[in-house]
Motif scaffolding. Sequence first.
Motif, PDB file in Angstrom:
ATOM      1  N   ARG A  19       3.169  15.347 -10.923  1.00 42.25           N
ATOM      2  CA  ARG A  19       3.498  15.694 -12.312  1.00 42.25           C
ATOM      3  C   ARG A  19       2.258  16.013 -13.132  1.00 42.25           C
ATOM      4  O   ARG A  19       2.345  16.178 -14.356  1.00 42.25           O
ATOM      5  N   GLY A  20       1.116  16.062 -12.476  1.00 45.66           N
ATOM      6  CA  GLY A  20      -0.121  16.380 -13.181  1.00 45.66           C
ATOM      7  C   GLY A  20      -0.664  15.230 -14.010  1.00 45.66           C
ATOM      8  O   GLY A  20      -1.396  15.454 -14.973  1.00 45.66           O
ATOM      9  N   LEU A  21      -0.310  14.015 -13.649  1.00 48.09           N
ATOM     10  CA  LEU A  21      -0.751  12.840 -14.402  1.00 48.09           C
ATOM     11  C   LEU A  21      -1.730  12.007 -13.585  1.00 48.09           C
ATOM     12  O   LEU A  21      -1.716  12.032 -12.361  1.00 48.09           O
ATOM     13  N   ARG A  47       1.284   6.889  -6.769  1.00 49.98           N
ATOM     14  CA  ARG A  47       0.144   7.771  -7.027  1.00 49.98           C
ATOM     15  C   ARG A  47       0.501   9.225  -6.734  1.00 49.98           C
ATOM     16  O   ARG A  47       0.198  10.127  -7.510  1.00 49.98           O
ATOM     17  N   THR A  48       1.223   9.460  -5.627  1.00 53.01           N
ATOM     18  CA  THR A  48       1.627  10.820  -5.254  1.00 53.01           C
ATOM     19  C   THR A  48       2.576  11.410  -6.292  1.00 53.01           C
ATOM     20  O   THR A  48       2.445  12.582  -6.674  1.00 53.01           O
ATOM     21  N   LEU A  49       3.530  10.622  -6.766  1.00 49.10           N
ATOM     22  CA  LEU A  49       4.474  11.108  -7.776  1.00 49.10           C
ATOM     23  C   LEU A  49       3.762  11.425  -9.094  1.00 49.10           C
ATOM     24  O   LEU A  49       4.098  12.413  -9.761  1.00 49.10           O
ATOM     25  N   ARG A  88       0.819  -1.211   0.000  1.00 53.08           N
ATOM     26  CA  ARG A  88       0.000   0.000   0.000  1.00 53.08           C
ATOM     27  C   ARG A  88       0.852   1.260   0.000  1.00 53.08           C
ATOM     28  O   ARG A  88       0.514   2.253  -0.638  1.00 53.08           O
ATOM     29  N   ALA A  89       1.986   1.236   0.714  1.00 56.86           N
ATOM     30  CA  ALA A  89       2.884   2.392   0.741  1.00 56.86           C
ATOM     31  C   ALA A  89       3.478   2.644  -0.638  1.00 56.86           C
ATOM     32  O   ALA A  89       3.586   3.793  -1.085  1.00 56.86           O
ATOM     33  N   THR A  90       3.847   1.578  -1.338  1.00 55.42           N
ATOM     34  CA  THR A  90       4.390   1.713  -2.690  1.00 55.42           C
ATOM     35  C   THR A  90       3.336   2.285  -3.633  1.00 55.42           C
ATOM     36  O   THR A  90       3.632   3.187  -4.431  1.00 55.42           O
TER      37      THR A  90
END
Length: 118
Positions: A108-110, A102-104, A95-97
């Motif tokens: 980047r607006g993706l 998702r955060t990264l 879940r952390a991965t």
Amino acid sequence: ILDCSGGFAAKAAPLSPFQSTTASQCYRFINSDLWYTTKQLHLLLRALQDTPCDARSRWFQQVKSCRRRPITAAEETPLAVLFSTPDGFHLLKERATQSRIRTLLYARGLWAHHAFRM
């Protein structure tokens, strides 16, 4: 209360939402329910983390065999995670991965589907 000693007075504070939801999932497990959401499975796994996986599976199969319900293999349902994962810490890394990726992407607006089109 399922059972109590003589002279018992229910003066305890009411259950927290976490406690009542966890108890509800445990009752569903005892009732041989097979279909759980991810959150429900995490709560059930946390409640049963001190019980070995093989003991969970063996107990569940024994109880389920006494029921007059259609036979569905637990290994083909979301409940299969409970019989192969010793505790919630194994799932926590996954879940952390997922959260980090998702955060990264969002930084980047993706969106997730954009990552597979690059």
